[in-house]
Enzyme design. Structure first.
Site, short mmCIF file in Angstrom:
data_model
loop_
_atom_site.label_atom_id
_atom_site.label_comp_id
_atom_site.label_asym_id
_atom_site.label_seq_id
_atom_site.Cartn_x
_atom_site.Cartn_y
_atom_site.Cartn_z
N HIS A 97 0.86 -1.18 0.00
CA HIS A 97 0.00 0.00 0.00
C HIS A 97 0.89 1.23 0.00
O HIS A 97 1.88 1.28 0.73
CB HIS A 97 -0.91 0.02 1.23
CG HIS A 97 -2.04 0.99 1.12
ND1 HIS A 97 -1.86 2.35 1.18
CD2 HIS A 97 -3.38 0.79 0.94
CE1 HIS A 97 -3.04 2.95 1.05
NE2 HIS A 97 -3.97 2.03 0.91
N ASP B 100 -7.43 -5.27 1.48
CA ASP B 100 -8.08 -6.09 0.45
C ASP B 100 -7.71 -7.56 0.56
O ASP B 100 -8.48 -8.43 0.16
CB ASP B 100 -7.69 -5.58 -0.95
CG ASP B 100 -8.21 -4.19 -1.22
OD1 ASP B 100 -9.38 -3.93 -0.93
OD2 ASP B 100 -7.43 -3.35 -1.70
#
Length: 400
Positions: free
Chosen positions: A263, A321
């Protein structure tokens, strides 16, 4: 003037809504740690916190909760729009179309004038959009499979009602609580692509339904909200924990994406992924008849271990996710629904940023670094030897 791809690290606004410390793996909503909110709060309460900046009193929470319950039903014309969409329409594309159409049912330009007299409209449309989002996603799951949708109930919480509308069964309390935590964890995440889209569209004073529709379009991309669906497809390809190492090594050698890993904001494990992993592991063990975790969850744990071995030194760890997709799969949701569930949760953060943008609005108008041709001389058609084909040929050569 320096060009920064993706506006990485470039401040686009001042905001009081959420904060990320990527080095420490910290995420807060209005100053409250996300771990504490996921454990102690509810999606309804967290939404109020995001919208207004303070935790509500009991009466304020009950009033807001009742407003959401009263606004879950959608007008029959909206369902007619949905009925006329092809059954193959992805839930995110349905959501984008239908939320945009809400502007026809809840039109207003009054808030554009500014001033506190328009706060009633802003509050009303905020409730309607957030309440409708879950209804639309749940109804489409039935309609795209050829069945009539299930009507919402007023006696259930936001998460419980969504489970009921999708499954048609009384919601399991454990699954409902875990889904509630998922909604909280996905509700807000500073200025990401879809939230920035919200701000840009909102700055034009477009109808709020159009604003949220544009955010949904941004979230639909696999590099943003669509990654959780890709995680499941990846884990299904791997099949078994023992296959994970060969799969990951092959992907890394070919410089392909490991879905759910890394990320831009975090140099450690995404705190939301840590919370989801802990909550999921505990509940899945409780629900398992064998007392063991599912093969997919075990495969995910092995993928995480291998990726940490190869990528940990680069600060690449699981993001939200990675585990949310597994959790939704265990709940029985179709993978095509995953990103739309993300949108349901993120509607709270989008509406908070839309409202914040209006308080000190200025339309976004960035500049660019021009890299095109200089002064070109116009040639008639008869004088042109090269045309668009030459450009396409150059592009193809670069790609090769």
């Amino acid at each position: 003037m320096q060009y920064i791809p993706g506006l990485a690290g470039v401040p686009a606004t001042e905001s009081k809504i959420s904060y990320i410390d990527g080095q420490k793996g910290l995420l807060t909503y209005r100053g409250y740690n996300i771990m504490e909110l996921a454990e102690k709060s509810s999606f309804e309460e967290t939404t109020l916190l995001l919208l207004f900046g303070e935790l509500p009193t009991r009466d304020e929470l009950n009033d807001f909760d009742q407003q959401l319950r009263e606004n879950r039903r959608v007008k029959y014309n909206i369902r007619e729009i949905m009925k006329n969409l092809p059954e193959t329409t992805h839930p995110m594309h349905m959501l984008q179309v239908v939320v945009a159409s809400l502007a026809s049912f809840y039109p207003s330009t009054e808030y554009m004038k500014g001033g506190t007299e328009n706060q009633d409209y802003i509050n009303d449309v905020t409730v309607k959009i957030i309440a409708h989002m879950a209804t639309l996603v749940a109804q489409w799951e039935h309609m795209r499979n050829g069945y009539d949708p299930i009507e919402p109930r007023k006696d259930l919480t936001y998460a419980e009602n969504f489970l009921y509308m999708v499954t048609g069964e009384e919601p399991d309390p454990d699954w409902a609580r875990l889904l509630d935590a998922c909604l909280i964890l996905h509700a807000e995440h500073t200025i990401n692509a879809s939230t920035f889209t919200t701000m840009v569209t909102g700055s034009t004073l477009a109808n709020p339904c159009s604003v949220i529709s544009s955010a949904i379009a941004s979230l639909s991309g696999p590099l943003h909200g669509g990654a959780n669906q890709m995680v499941i497809e990846m884990l299904e390809k791997i099949g078994h924990p023992q296959n994970a190492r060969a799969f990951i090594e092959d992907r890394l050698a070919k410089k392909k994406v490991i879905w759910g890993m890394g990320h831009r904001e975090y140099k450690t494990k995404d705190p939301r992924a840590t919370i989801l992993q802990q909550l999921s592991e505990k509940l899945l063990l409780k629900k398992s008849e064998s007392g063991e975790l599912s093969q997919m969850f075990e495969t995910a744990l092995e993928v995480e271990r291998i990726c940490e071995e190869y990528l940990g030194h680069k600060g690449v760890y699981p993001n939200v996710d990675f585990y949310s997709g597994i959790l939704y799969k265990e709940m029985g949701f179709d993978p095509k629904m995953f990103t739309s569930i993300f949108a349901v949760a993120r509607s709270a953060g989008w509406m908070a940023h839309w409202r914040e943008q209006l308080q000190n609005n200025k339309i976004f108008r960035p500049t660019q670094v021009y890299t095109g041709a200089g002064n070109s001389c116009y040639l008639s058609l008869d004088q042109r030897s090269d045309g668009i084909r030459s450009v396409l040929s150059k592009q193809n050569n670069l790609e090769e």
